[in-house]
Design an enzyme around this catalytic site. Structure first.
Site, PDB file in Angstrom:
ATOM      1  N   ASN A 196      11.529  -8.454  72.604  1.00  0.00           N
ATOM      2  CA  ASN A 196      11.446  -8.267  71.267  1.00  0.00           C
ATOM      3  C   ASN A 196      12.182  -9.786  70.697  1.00  0.00           C
ATOM      4  OD1 ASN A 196      14.103  -8.330  71.761  1.00  0.00           O
ATOM      5  ND2 ASN A 196      14.726  -6.970  70.320  1.00  0.00           N
ATOM      6  N   LYS A 248      13.518 -13.345  84.854  1.00  0.00           N
ATOM      7  CA  LYS A 248      12.017 -12.410  84.721  1.00  0.00           C
ATOM      8  C   LYS A 248      12.042 -11.572  83.393  1.00  0.00           C
ATOM      9  CE  LYS A 248      11.788  -8.089  84.455  1.00  0.00           C
ATOM     10  NZ  LYS A 248      10.524  -8.238  83.758  1.00  0.00           N
ATOM     11  N   GLY A 297      18.525  -5.797  77.126  1.00  0.00           N
ATOM     12  CA  GLY A 297      17.521  -4.549  77.090  1.00  0.00           C
ATOM     13  C   GLY A 297      17.687  -3.507  77.091  1.00  0.00           C
ATOM     14  N   LEU A 334      22.392  -4.301  75.476  1.00  0.00           N
ATOM     15  CA  LEU A 334      21.837  -2.997  75.511  1.00  0.00           C
ATOM     16  C   LEU A 334      21.638  -2.432  74.273  1.00  0.00           C
ATOM     17  CD1 LEU A 334      23.704  -1.243  78.259  1.00  0.00           C
ATOM     18  CD2 LEU A 334      22.058  -2.701  78.215  1.00  0.00           C
ATOM     19  N   GLU A 373      17.237   5.281  68.684  1.00  0.00           N
ATOM     20  CA  GLU A 373      17.228   3.128  68.020  1.00  0.00           C
ATOM     21  C   GLU A 373      15.463   4.102  68.430  1.00  0.00           C
ATOM     22  OE1 GLU A 373      16.968   0.742  71.557  1.00  0.00           O
ATOM     23  OE2 GLU A 373      17.641  -0.594  69.803  1.00  0.00           O
TER      24      GLU A 373
END
Ligand code: NAD
Length: 478
Positions: free
Chosen positions: A151, A174, A228, A251, A381
């Site tokens: 995002n 990564k 993430g 998170l 979410e």
């Protein structure tokens, strides 16, 4: 548009060890914009070895010299903001203004941590019995694995690379396979800023699980910094436990946005537009549920719906558009399903709510009223441009509702009474509270979550501490 397609290992760009590739698509058109190397587990382990090889030299580089490199990277990012924004728009789908502001925000982490690199202190204490001295130093943790989401392809990377390099760590980044082009560009930019080979490595294993597991098992790795979803964060915490790695976890969120009856409603709507719509709603900080006092509910909802309706939906490559696409059709479909479910549970669509015809992962700005606390749409979410509004009366406690979730990243509060605002902020179970503001993110502030929204903080002085380990040296004077 300058594209880098190879894994970046030890300062070299190379194809995947087994020749496999990952396709990167523009979600606004569905077109493929690049095919990049899909790193194998062996490639990823080579990246860890490269980082381990570069560690002694980088750790021993004087802080001022590391700071100058980061400062140079900041200046390059400022100069190249248009190229960076173009990559972000094309691979992520967000609008041009959001991409430019991300490029600027991302650059600030290099500036901030160039300044922090020379401020790492220590401590000197006298033992209580007077005959011993206690020396405390802060040293680079070592090789760090950094994992970022799609995002904010630039900012999530610099928010980790900046403090890691400032602390003297070397890294393997990564990025998400959906948005690797910005990260690969940043690797080139860092090289031009003077980062030595091996200090920063970028690999994109797809699928990621096995390759990441292999990296976390490598004995040279000492740190995992992940941004993430909470779901993947839990998996990685379990895997990191085998090597007892230090973990920083940014998170998921489920941010409440509370508007009390004494709030400035116009300011609350302006704040709601930013808190909800920055990045098209695909932000961990995105306001996910709006609790609005009955006394101002209709005024708030009408003005909010009008502001949402005024957004223009279309590709971010056209700077006139103010709402872009989601990152993929799959993500768009998840958001659309949430709205269908909300209507089944009794919500009213005030604006938006229908997938537009044509290509691209577009979903319109949507306001739902008549939602109740506990309805599915507001329980987790959404990660899209959908705003469920829940009215509360004098008998309800919106702060208890706000806290009724296992997540706790950020909360938003609008009130005309500062003392009430602070009292409410202290009760809210979140790592951050925005008081009469629609945005809290700031490189100079400690960003992070409470409860299952994370562990540790990014940005500010706290951010570099995540990559430093305390060492106590005992001295006997007798
Ligand atoms: P995600 O958890 O699916 O993926 C994040 C990263 O982990 C990606 O690089 C992905 O490739 C990798 N990954 C996925 N599964 C993995 C596995 N089994 N092993 C190793 N790596 C794996 O999240 P996403 O969909 O890319 O991003 C959205 C999520 O990120 C949202 O929940 C959002 O709230 C969160 N987020 C949090 C912050 C924060 O600072 N708290 C910031 C941005 C996004």
């Amino acid at each position: 548009m300058k594209l880098f397609t190879g894994s970046y290992i030890g300062g070299r760009r190379r194809p995947s060890g087994d020749g496999s590739t990952v396709r990167v698509d523009d979600p606004a058109t569905g077109e493929t914009i690049a095919e990049i190397a899909s790193a194998t587990a062996d490639d990823c382990l080579e990246a860890v070895e490269a980082a381990a090889g570069a560690l002694p030299g980088w750790r021993a580089t004087p802080p001022r010299a590391r700071a100058e490199v980061l400062r140079g990277a900041f200046e390059l990012m400022v100069r190249e903001r248009d190229q960076i924004a173009e990559l972000i728009v094309r691979e992520n789908g967000k609008v041009w203004a959001d991409a430019l502001s991300e490029a600027d925000y991302a650059a600030e982490f290099f500036r901030w941590f160039s300044e922090e690199a020379v401020r790492v202190g220590g401590d000197f204490r006298t033992a209580p019995n007077g005959d011993k001295r206690i020396l405390v130093t802060h040293q680079a943790m070592g090789v760090s694995v950094l994992i970022t989401p799609w995002n904010f392809p630039a900012a999530m990377a610099t928010r980790k690379i900046g403090p890691a390099l400032a602390a003297g760590c070397t890294v393997v980044l990564k990025p998400a396979a959906e948005t690797p082009l910005t990260a690969l560009y940043l690797a080139d930019l860092l090289e031009r800023a003077g980062v030595p080979p091996g200090v920063v490595n970028v690999v994109v294993p797809d699928p990621p699980a096995a390759a990441v597991r292999a990296m976390l098992r490598h004995p040279a790795v000492r740190k995992l910094s992940f941004t993430g979803s909470t779901e993947v964060g839990r998996v990685l915490l379990r895997e990191a436990a085998d090597q007892v790695l230090s973990c920083s976890m940014e998170l998921g969120g489920n941010a409440p946005f509370i508007v009390f009856e004494d709030a400035d409603v116009e300011a609350a709507v302006a704040g709601a537009m930013v808190a909800k719509m920055r990045n098209g709603g695909a932000a961990c900080t995105a306001a996910n549920r709006f609790y609005v006092a009955e006394a101002v509910h209709e005024e708030f909802v009408s003005a909010f719906a009008a502001a949402m309706d005024a957004l223009t939906l279309g590709p971010g490559t056209d700077p006139g558009n103010t709402l872009g696409s989601l990152v993929s059709v799959a993500e768009r479909d998840k958001v659309a399903a949430r709205v269908v479910r909300a209507v089944e549970q009794g919500a009213t669509v005030r604006v938006g709510g229908t997938v537009p015809p044509g290509p691209g992962a577009f979903y319109p700005a949507t306001v739902l009223s008549g939602v109740r606390h506990g309805d599915d749409v507001a329980a987790s979410e959404i990660f899209g441009p959908v705003a469920p509004v829940i009215a509360f009366g004098p008998q309800d406690d919106p702060v208890a509702w706000a806290n009724d979730t296992e997540l706790g990243l950020i909360s938003y509060v609008y009130t005309g009474d500062l003392a009430r605002g602070i009292a409410v902020a202290e009760r809210l179970e979140s790592g951050m509270v925005a008081l009469n503001r629609g945005v809290a993110s700031d490189p100079a502030a400690p960003f992070g979550g409470a409860k299952q929204s994370g562990l540790g903080r990014e940005g500010a002085a706290e951010g570099i501490r995540e990559f430093l380990e305390e060492k106590y040296i005992a001295l006997d004077l007798a």
